[in-house]
Motif scaffolding. Sequence first.
Motif, PDB file in Angstrom:
ATOM      1  N   PRO A 200       1.282  -1.533   0.042  1.00 38.91           N
ATOM      2  CA  PRO A 200       0.319   0.024   0.387  1.00 38.91           C
ATOM      3  C   PRO A 200       1.020   1.013  -0.354  1.00 38.91           C
ATOM      4  O   PRO A 200       0.347   2.318  -0.347  1.00 38.91           O
ATOM      5  N   SER A 201       2.169   1.076   0.876  1.00 39.96           N
ATOM      6  CA  SER A 201       2.854   2.310   0.704  1.00 39.96           C
ATOM      7  C   SER A 201       3.514   2.840  -0.721  1.00 39.96           C
ATOM      8  O   SER A 201       3.347   4.280  -1.014  1.00 39.96           O
ATOM      9  N   THR A 202       3.834   1.839  -1.228  1.00 43.61           N
ATOM     10  CA  THR A 202       3.844   2.290  -3.202  1.00 43.61           C
ATOM     11  C   THR A 202       2.962   2.842  -3.816  1.00 43.61           C
ATOM     12  O   THR A 202       2.831   3.881  -4.568  1.00 43.61           O
ATOM     13  N   GLN A 203       1.844   1.806  -3.793  1.00 43.43           N
ATOM     14  CA  GLN A 203       0.369   3.193  -4.178  1.00 43.43           C
ATOM     15  C   GLN A 203       0.208   4.568  -3.580  1.00 43.43           C
ATOM     16  O   GLN A 203       0.498   4.787  -4.340  1.00 43.43           O
ATOM     17  N   LEU A 204       0.752   4.455  -2.536  1.00 48.83           N
ATOM     18  CA  LEU A 204       0.352   6.030  -1.871  1.00 48.83           C
ATOM     19  C   LEU A 204       1.988   6.650  -2.426  1.00 48.83           C
ATOM     20  O   LEU A 204       1.430   8.047  -2.638  1.00 48.83           O
ATOM     21  N   ARG A 205       2.800   6.053  -2.581  1.00 50.04           N
ATOM     22  CA  ARG A 205       4.314   7.403  -2.668  1.00 50.04           C
ATOM     23  C   ARG A 205       3.453   7.143  -4.360  1.00 50.04           C
ATOM     24  O   ARG A 205       3.753   8.744  -4.883  1.00 50.04           O
ATOM     25  N   LEU A 206       3.148   6.706  -5.058  1.00 47.55           N
ATOM     26  CA  LEU A 206       2.721   7.147  -6.522  1.00 47.55           C
ATOM     27  C   LEU A 206       1.944   8.108  -6.526  1.00 47.55           C
ATOM     28  O   LEU A 206       1.722   9.371  -7.597  1.00 47.55           O
ATOM     29  N   GLN A 207       0.695   7.643  -5.968  1.00 44.00           N
ATOM     30  CA  GLN A 207      -0.533   9.180  -5.813  1.00 44.00           C
ATOM     31  C   GLN A 207       0.533  10.231  -5.171  1.00 44.00           C
ATOM     32  O   GLN A 207      -0.308  11.640  -5.727  1.00 44.00           O
ATOM     33  N   ALA A 208       1.085  10.466  -4.813  1.00 48.54           N
ATOM     34  CA  ALA A 208       1.753  11.264  -3.822  1.00 48.54           C
ATOM     35  C   ALA A 208       2.448  12.349  -4.848  1.00 48.54           C
ATOM     36  O   ALA A 208       2.587  13.474  -5.319  1.00 48.54           O
ATOM     37  N   LEU A 209       3.345  11.138  -5.878  1.00 52.12           N
ATOM     38  CA  LEU A 209       4.065  11.877  -7.015  1.00 52.12           C
ATOM     39  C   LEU A 209       3.296  12.591  -8.357  1.00 52.12           C
ATOM     40  O   LEU A 209       3.111  13.360  -8.674  1.00 52.12           O
ATOM     41  N   GLU A 210       2.143  11.819  -8.358  1.00 54.17           N
ATOM     42  CA  GLU A 210       1.304  11.964  -9.535  1.00 54.17           C
ATOM     43  C   GLU A 210       0.506  13.496  -9.235  1.00 54.17           C
ATOM     44  O   GLU A 210       0.606  14.324  -9.600  1.00 54.17           O
ATOM     45  N   ALA A 211      -0.052  13.486  -7.454  1.00 53.36           N
ATOM     46  CA  ALA A 211       0.054  15.038  -6.762  1.00 53.36           C
ATOM     47  C   ALA A 211       1.211  16.232  -7.390  1.00 53.36           C
ATOM     48  O   ALA A 211       0.210  17.654  -7.141  1.00 53.36           O
ATOM     49  N   THR A 232      10.594   3.529  -1.445  1.00 54.83           N
ATOM     50  CA  THR A 232      10.835   2.231  -1.694  1.00 54.83           C
ATOM     51  C   THR A 232      10.881   1.248  -1.619  1.00 54.83           C
ATOM     52  O   THR A 232       9.025   0.489  -1.930  1.00 54.83           O
ATOM     53  N   GLY A 233      11.731   0.244  -1.452  1.00 60.95           N
ATOM     54  CA  GLY A 233      11.425  -1.064  -2.160  1.00 60.95           C
ATOM     55  C   GLY A 233      10.815  -2.115  -1.247  1.00 60.95           C
ATOM     56  O   GLY A 233      10.590  -1.574   0.386  1.00 60.95           O
ATOM     57  N   ALA A 234       9.590  -2.863  -1.449  1.00 60.31           N
ATOM     58  CA  ALA A 234       9.024  -3.908  -0.769  1.00 60.31           C
ATOM     59  C   ALA A 234      10.479  -5.085   0.086  1.00 60.31           C
ATOM     60  O   ALA A 234       9.408  -5.450   1.373  1.00 60.31           O
ATOM     61  N   ASP A 235      11.251  -5.097  -0.010  1.00 60.01           N
ATOM     62  CA  ASP A 235      12.788  -6.203  -0.126  1.00 60.01           C
ATOM     63  C   ASP A 235      13.104  -5.768   1.141  1.00 60.01           C
ATOM     64  O   ASP A 235      14.560  -6.392   1.346  1.00 60.01           O
TER      65      ASP A 235
END
Length: 312
Positions: A200-211, A232-235
């Motif tokens: 979910p943090s990846t999804q939110l990061r991408l939306q923040a970049l878009e905004a 940030t990576g998931a691994d």
Amino acid sequence: MNAIDRTNDMPRRRFVALSGALGAGALLTGTGASAAAATGPDPVPVPVPVPGKPSCCPCPTDPMPPGGPSPCPPAQMQSLCGLPSDTDPLWQEVQYCTQGIVPPSGQRPDCLKTTPHYAVLHGRPPSPRNYLLLPSCRITGIECPFLVSPNVANYWHEAWETGRSGGDVPVASLNIGLGINSQSARRFQQLHIHMAGVLPSTQLRLQALEAAGRVAPHPSQWAATQYRAPITGADGSGDRTYRVLGLDALTQNLFVLLNQNVVGPLGLDMAGQTLIVVPKMTAMGFARSFYVLNSDSSLPSGTNTCDHLLVY
């Protein structure tokens, strides 16, 4: 580690020469390691689907691009795209699914979906959010110049339609990620698109970049430095740098878009690229748009594998 190996990159000049032989129209039409189960997703708010209903009520689909059955790479490309007689394990599994040819090992794979253009198999290790989509054609990977030809099947579109909520082989994750590794960062030599999850943090990061205006609004701007961003990576490996593009649909050939707008202008090799697609999700479900991420080792903190972001 999921499908990782080391091979030699193909010189870009040879790729461009062969892809150009297929017709310039193809370029003009423009058309990681698993996260530990113990850590789980980031504790951030995410939309929760209503029980018994698909997350996007029903989840809308993208229209298929026009065109008939896809041919396979011609004989002159087999030195770069692979021979039908090759013994790569994934290719042998595809042949079992599409032609009934039992692999020499005698182990019959679980063919989750088979069409004239592709097959879907379990990823390794198998899990409800770890699947692979593989062409029925012999195509080694992203370096194969046939992938930028006009008539190649739209494997990315098919991976999304198959793995989305309500698809034939849905990925058990609210936030889905599709990815392909570079030539040097894969274990098996048959093109495979990973169908997995993202945090979910990846999804939110991408939306923040878009905004913040840091997602390229058009493929022609994809290579611009202002659309490079650390994610940030998931691994647990820290931030990696990606070039981020926004698309309303997956009806264009992503391999063509990458070759035409990033690889060519920056003088890179297709063989060294990784591609990741993350459908945009909101509280209402699928937002009918996609983030397309690209990276390679030429970027500061770049990567040539999709495994840093995908959750298997």
